[in-house]
Design a protein around this motif. Structure first.
Motif, mmCIF file in Angstrom:
data_model
loop_
_atom_site.group_PDB
_atom_site.id
_atom_site.type_symbol
_atom_site.label_atom_id
_atom_site.label_comp_id
_atom_site.label_asym_id
_atom_site.label_seq_id
_atom_site.Cartn_x
_atom_site.Cartn_y
_atom_site.Cartn_z
ATOM 1 N N SER A 45 0.829 -1.212 0.000
ATOM 2 C CA SER A 45 0.000 0.000 0.000
ATOM 3 C C SER A 45 0.858 1.255 0.000
ATOM 4 O O SER A 45 0.448 2.296 -0.522
ATOM 5 C CB SER A 45 -0.950 0.002 1.191
ATOM 6 N N LEU A 46 2.063 1.180 0.576
ATOM 7 C CA LEU A 46 2.965 2.338 0.539
ATOM 8 C C LEU A 46 3.281 2.726 -0.900
ATOM 9 O O LEU A 46 3.337 3.920 -1.238
ATOM 10 C CB LEU A 46 4.259 2.012 1.295
ATOM 11 N N ARG A 47 3.479 1.723 -1.758
ATOM 12 C CA ARG A 47 3.753 2.023 -3.169
ATOM 13 C C ARG A 47 2.609 2.821 -3.788
ATOM 14 O O ARG A 47 2.834 3.785 -4.529
ATOM 15 C CB ARG A 47 3.996 0.733 -3.943
ATOM 16 N N LYS A 48 1.373 2.438 -3.480
ATOM 17 C CA LYS A 48 0.220 3.155 -4.033
ATOM 18 C C LYS A 48 0.159 4.582 -3.490
ATOM 19 O O LYS A 48 -0.205 5.518 -4.217
ATOM 20 C CB LYS A 48 -1.070 2.405 -3.708
ATOM 21 N N THR A 49 0.509 4.760 -2.223
ATOM 22 C CA THR A 49 0.537 6.114 -1.663
ATOM 23 C C THR A 49 1.536 6.973 -2.419
ATOM 24 O O THR A 49 1.233 8.115 -2.804
ATOM 25 C CB THR A 49 0.915 6.058 -0.170
ATOM 26 N N LEU A 50 2.718 6.442 -2.637
ATOM 27 C CA LEU A 50 3.759 7.201 -3.338
ATOM 28 C C LEU A 50 3.360 7.478 -4.784
ATOM 29 O O LEU A 50 3.619 8.571 -5.312
ATOM 30 C CB LEU A 50 5.083 6.442 -3.279
ATOM 31 N N LEU A 51 2.745 6.499 -5.440
ATOM 32 C CA LEU A 51 2.312 6.718 -6.822
ATOM 33 C C LEU A 51 1.260 7.817 -6.896
ATOM 34 O O LEU A 51 1.225 8.591 -7.859
ATOM 35 C CB LEU A 51 1.774 5.420 -7.414
ATOM 36 N N SER A 52 0.403 7.901 -5.895
ATOM 37 C CA SER A 52 -0.594 8.981 -5.900
ATOM 38 C C SER A 52 0.072 10.339 -5.767
ATOM 39 O O SER A 52 -0.406 11.334 -6.322
ATOM 40 C CB SER A 52 -1.618 8.768 -4.784
ATOM 41 N N LEU A 53 1.197 10.389 -5.060
ATOM 42 C CA LEU A 53 1.913 11.663 -4.926
ATOM 43 C C LEU A 53 2.581 12.069 -6.237
ATOM 44 O O LEU A 53 2.812 13.257 -6.471
ATOM 45 C CB LEU A 53 2.947 11.570 -3.807
ATOM 46 N N ARG A 54 2.888 11.110 -7.074
ATOM 47 C CA ARG A 54 3.445 11.438 -8.399
ATOM 48 C C ARG A 54 2.457 12.272 -9.218
ATOM 49 O O ARG A 54 2.844 12.944 -10.166
ATOM 50 C CB ARG A 54 3.753 10.156 -9.166
ATOM 51 N N PRO A 102 10.159 -0.676 12.461
ATOM 52 C CA PRO A 102 10.942 -1.918 12.367
ATOM 53 C C PRO A 102 10.270 -2.948 11.463
ATOM 54 O O PRO A 102 9.975 -4.078 11.873
ATOM 55 C CB PRO A 102 11.021 -2.383 13.828
ATOM 56 N N SER A 103 10.025 -2.566 10.221
ATOM 57 C CA SER A 103 9.337 -3.443 9.273
ATOM 58 C C SER A 103 10.231 -4.602 8.871
ATOM 59 O O SER A 103 11.453 -4.457 8.739
ATOM 60 C CB SER A 103 8.927 -2.657 8.023
ATOM 61 N N THR A 104 9.613 -5.748 8.626
ATOM 62 C CA THR A 104 10.345 -6.922 8.141
ATOM 63 C C THR A 104 9.875 -7.331 6.750
ATOM 64 O O THR A 104 10.315 -8.364 6.235
ATOM 65 C CB THR A 104 10.174 -8.102 9.116
ATOM 66 N N ASP A 105 8.974 -6.547 6.138
ATOM 67 C CA ASP A 105 8.512 -6.863 4.784
ATOM 68 C C ASP A 105 9.425 -6.154 3.784
ATOM 69 O O ASP A 105 10.580 -5.843 4.092
ATOM 70 C CB ASP A 105 7.038 -6.479 4.617
ATOM 71 N N GLU A 106 8.919 -5.874 2.588
ATOM 72 C CA GLU A 106 9.753 -5.298 1.529
ATOM 73 C C GLU A 106 9.613 -3.781 1.445
ATOM 74 O O GLU A 106 9.797 -3.184 0.376
ATOM 75 C CB GLU A 106 9.395 -5.943 0.191
ATOM 76 N N THR A 107 9.330 -3.144 2.580
ATOM 77 C CA THR A 107 9.137 -1.693 2.582
ATOM 78 C C THR A 107 10.340 -0.963 1.995
ATOM 79 O O THR A 107 10.185 -0.065 1.155
ATOM 80 C CB THR A 107 8.863 -1.199 4.012
ATOM 81 N N GLU A 108 11.535 -1.329 2.411
ATOM 82 C CA GLU A 108 12.712 -0.583 1.947
ATOM 83 C C GLU A 108 13.006 -0.847 0.473
ATOM 84 O O GLU A 108 13.577 0.009 -0.210
ATOM 85 C CB GLU A 108 13.916 -0.874 2.839
ATOM 86 N N LYS A 109 12.576 -1.979 -0.053
ATOM 87 C CA LYS A 109 12.686 -2.204 -1.499
ATOM 88 C C LYS A 109 11.748 -1.260 -2.245
ATOM 89 O O LYS A 109 12.107 -0.728 -3.301
ATOM 90 C CB LYS A 109 12.357 -3.658 -1.846
ATOM 91 N N VAL A 110 10.559 -1.065 -1.696
ATOM 92 C CA VAL A 110 9.624 -0.124 -2.314
ATOM 93 C C VAL A 110 10.201 1.281 -2.271
ATOM 94 O O VAL A 110 10.157 2.023 -3.263
ATOM 95 C CB VAL A 110 8.256 -0.173 -1.602
ATOM 96 N N VAL A 111 10.751 1.663 -1.138
ATOM 97 C CA VAL A 111 11.352 2.993 -1.022
ATOM 98 C C VAL A 111 12.452 3.169 -2.058
ATOM 99 O O VAL A 111 12.572 4.226 -2.694
ATOM 100 C CB VAL A 111 11.896 3.217 0.400
ATOM 101 N N ALA A 112 13.251 2.117 -2.256
ATOM 102 C CA ALA A 112 14.361 2.192 -3.211
ATOM 103 C C ALA A 112 13.865 2.461 -4.624
ATOM 104 O O ALA A 112 14.576 3.089 -5.426
ATOM 105 C CB ALA A 112 15.175 0.904 -3.167
ATOM 106 N N GLU A 113 12.646 2.003 -4.953
ATOM 107 C CA GLU A 113 12.094 2.262 -6.284
ATOM 108 C C GLU A 113 11.916 3.761 -6.536
ATOM 109 O O GLU A 113 11.895 4.199 -7.688
ATOM 110 C CB GLU A 113 10.731 1.580 -6.423
ATOM 111 N N PHE A 114 11.747 4.533 -5.480
ATOM 112 C CA PHE A 114 11.460 5.962 -5.628
ATOM 113 C C PHE A 114 12.673 6.833 -5.310
ATOM 114 O O PHE A 114 12.566 8.058 -5.335
ATOM 115 C CB PHE A 114 10.287 6.345 -4.723
#
Length: 740
Positions: A15-24, A39-51
């Motif tokens: 869902s973070l990716r969708k939030t960031l895409l809406s800001l685009r 302290p996320s253990t999912d792929e949050t930082e990979k999503v951040v790296a995309e932006f």
């Protein structure tokens, strides 16, 4: 004014990716984005790296929203810090409208309205809160009475859509870090108002809050961890007391609140939305929260943050900007992929292409259950339930007409709802089922009518349709819509000419343009089947009279005994009764030829998924569309994109797509011997199939990509709205267009 948008996130990569895409898609461009990851253990930082490098990443060591917010403020270089949750999307005008709200030095914070998980109904419009933590969501402006310092009630904003001046946040010590969750932004609003500043809620600046499951609530949106809520409400109410507020009243009010939470949890347990273990834990955590809240609220000082001066480096976030002026376009189509016909497919492809180009796009389509709005592929998709009542639904109106007008009325109502919040430059609607009739007759809207194969053309080929109650009225409405259209696009000259003959319109005064359709290029995703000694002929479409499957079946009966390596595949709905028969074309073939040895090489695959359809194109050797009429022939373009030779009837839009003897053959409409001859030439000549297939691919790339469709249609839309097109946008002609 510079904005810093802070997104506090924990375990929500998707869902973070969708939030960031809406800001685009923001119209306001002077802003940066700070993401504070717990302290996320999912792929949050990979999503951040995309932006990156457009975003600044800050790490928060604890699951504590206020601490996370303060870390975001410390990293903010903007004048104003705006907060949006990691399960929310921002309306394109969000920051622009928030910024306009800061029109006085007295303004300390500005927020907007929040849609709930449906995207259609409001979770928050306006609200005030008292100093015990009780919110009233039913207030409406003016709200001046709730802006007095140290008042009993004060304006507050939702945390997923609020903004504050950075200097004032530093002045009050940011957010109270004892509040891991709940009442964190409410306490900030109260402190700013107590210092003489105003909090300004706006009637727009929308945020769409999806309210996803988290470590505190389950997928039913049910609170399962009450500790923070109980504790923080007690701390808030105890520390917000004024000198004359009685402690006893505060405690009693909190006990009532706890009783409400427990009663609500018990109801969810009884409805199986909480397990017995979860409910038992809920009771224990409620008690623990009460004890901690009483102790800390009476003894602990506010846990403020010592916020540093803003950093010097401001990192602007890149936004998608169109060539020329950004337009707001509303597409109306009751169909949407997957599992739809050509109108829904090209409408969606056009909508997504326009969105990729930087325009604001809304797609109004039919919903089977409830109204909702979602952001998909950068398009705001409005799924709307058709209306069943209105001025249009008069006694005696036939069900067919009532059904179609009910959808058209619902679509018009939704377009008007969008237009109430921003100018809508263009409404694009197809002629089929007169979907855009109410939009077209609403002169406050600029509606462009898109011609497709009309109901009149379909009835001409299927005379039995005329006996359907209400069909004559639908034909009258269709002709009336065409005659009164002010702006028209046609996918081919052929359909424009036919509609003019059938309906006497569009009028000469209308703005009319012929714009070929196009599709996104998906060929690289699908590998053709390996050589197997077979030659596969493919048909795609509804297996009904207009598409002429009977002609291809007749050709197959003649050719398959001669060529044992050939198989004929039909993809599409094969449950439609043949005209004037109680059997489908498939059933007719099986009755007449099911006993023949070649019958097993005629395959009916029915409706398939989008990926299965694209694989069918990749796997075929020859594509055939012997239709009796097509306004365009989108399936031909789909086959051409995969580099396949094509055979089509020399009628309608098909004659403007296929270049005879270059990428395939045009055959006389309804003439089986001509179809057999064209198929035979391709069956026996592999080099010819390869040459024509390569030519098909070249023609697709030159004329029929979704980007070229978008350029052509945008030129028409801009002309209808009186907007000058960018000088570098050129619309190529059809490869085989005939003059009008």
């Amino acid at each position: 004014m510079k904005f810093t948008v802070v997104i506090n996130t924990y375990q929500r990569a998707r869902s973070l990716r969708k939030t960031l895409l809406s800001l685009r898609r923001q119209t306001y461009r002077d802003f940066e984005v700070v993401i504070v990851n717990g302290p996320s253990t999912d792929e949050t930082e990979k999503v951040v790296a995309e932006f990156e490098p457009d975003v600044r990443l800050v790490r928060c060591p604890a699951v504590n929203l206020s601490l996370s917010r303060n870390l975001g403020i410390a990293a903010a270089a903007g004048d104003v810090v705006a907060f949006i949750d990691d399960d929310a999307e921002a309306d394109p005008l969000w920051l622009e409208q928030l910024g306009a709200g800061y029109d006085s030095p007295r303004i300390g914070g500005v927020g907007g309205m929040v849609y709930d998980s449906t995207g259609y109904c409001f979770q928050y419009e306006y609200a005030v809160c008292d100093r015990k933590g009780n919110a009233d969501l039913n207030v409406r402006p003016p709200l001046w009475d709730y802006l007095h310092p140290h008042g009993e009630k004060f304006v507050h904003m939702l945390g997923t859509n609020c903004s504050f001046r950075r200097d004032l946040l530093a002045e009050i010590g940011g957010f109270n870090e004892e509040f891991e969750y709940y009442l964190d932004e409410t306490e900030v609003c109260m402190r700013l108002i107590d210092r003489g500043y105003w909090i300004k809620p706006l009637p727009h600046a929308f945020v769409y809050h999806r309210f996803l499951a988290s470590h505190l609530r389950n997928h039913h949106k049910v609170l399962r961890e009450p500790y923070q809520v109980v504790k923080n409400r007690l701390i808030f109410s105890l520390q917000a007391r004024r000198p004359n507020d009685h402690l006893r009243d505060v405690v009693i009010d909190n006990l009532k609140f706890i009783d409400y939470l427990v009663t609500d949890a018990r109801q969810h347990f009884e409805a199986s939305r909480l397990t017995k273990a979860e409910f038992t834990k809920f009771l224990a955590r409620t008690e623990a929260g009460y004890e901690a809240g009483m102790r800390l609220g009476l003894t602990q000082q506010r846990r403020s943050a010592d916020l540093p001066p803003p950093p010097e480096a401001f990192r602007p976030f890149s936004t998608v900007q169109p060539r020329g002026r950004r337009m707001t376009i509303a597409f109306v189509s009751q169909e949407m992929p997957p599992g739809c016909g050509g109108i829904g497919r090209y409408s969606w492809d056009l909508a997504t292409a326009c969105a990729r180009a930087g325009h604001e796009v809304h797609y109004v389509t039919c919903s089977p259950d409830h109204n909702r709005v979602d952001l998909e592929s950068d398009v705001w998709v409005h799924r709307i339930v058709p209306l069943t009542d209105g001025d249009w639904n008069r006694p005696g109106l036939e069900p067919l007409v009532a059904k179609n007008l009910g959808w058209a009325a619902a679509a018009h109502q939704e377009v008007k709802r969008v237009a109430a919040t921003r100018p809508v430059d263009v409404v694009s609607a197809p002629i089929w089922d007169v979907e855009g009739i109410f939009c077209q007759y609403d002169r406050s809207l600029n509606t462009v009518l898109t011609l497709v194969t009309t109901l009149q053309a379909t009835v001409d080929l299927n005379p039995s349709w005329r006996a359907v109650p209400g069909m004559d009225r639908m034909l009258q409405l269709e002709a009336e819509v065409v005659r009164n259209a002010q702006n028209v696009t046609a996918p081919s000259q052929a359909i424009l000419d036919k509609v003019r003959r059938d309906s006497g319109g569009p009028m000469d005064t209308a703005n009319v343009r012929v714009c070929p359709l196009g599709i996104p290029d998906q060929a690289a995703r699908f590998t053709p089947r390996p050589p197997d000694g077979k030659i596969r002929v493919l048909f795609v479409g509804r297996v009904e009279k207009r598409k002429a499957p009977d002609l291809l079946l007749a050709a197959a009966v003649e050719l398959l005994p001669e060529f044992p390596e050939v198989e004929v595949v039909f993809v599409g709905n094969d449950t439609i009764l043949a005209e004037g028969s109680d059997k489908t074309y498939r059933q007719q073939f099986e009755v007449a030829h099911g006993h023949e040895p070649f019958a097993s090489r005629v395959k009916f695959q029915g409706l398939v998924s989008e990926d299965e359809l694209q694989q069918a194109y990749a796997d075929c050797d020859v594509f055939v569309l012997p239709a009796r009429f097509e306004s365009f022939g989108l399936v031909l373009v789909e086959a051409m994109a995969h580099g396949k030779p094509v055979i089509a009837a020399n009628i309608g839009g098909m004659a403007e797509i296929v270049v005879p003897d270059e990428n395939g053959f045009l055959v006389y409409p309804g003439h089986v011997p001509a179809l057999v001859q064209a198929l035979r030439r391709l069956i026996v000549n592999a080099p010819l199939r390869a040459r024509m297939g390569a030519a098909s691919r070249g023609l697709y790339l030159e004329y029929f990509t979704d980007e070229q469709m978008m350029d052509g249609m945008m030129t028409a839309y801009q002309a209808s709205a009186g907007i000058e097109s960018p000088a570098d946008v050129l619309t190529p002609p059809f490869p085989n267009r005939k003059s009008a």
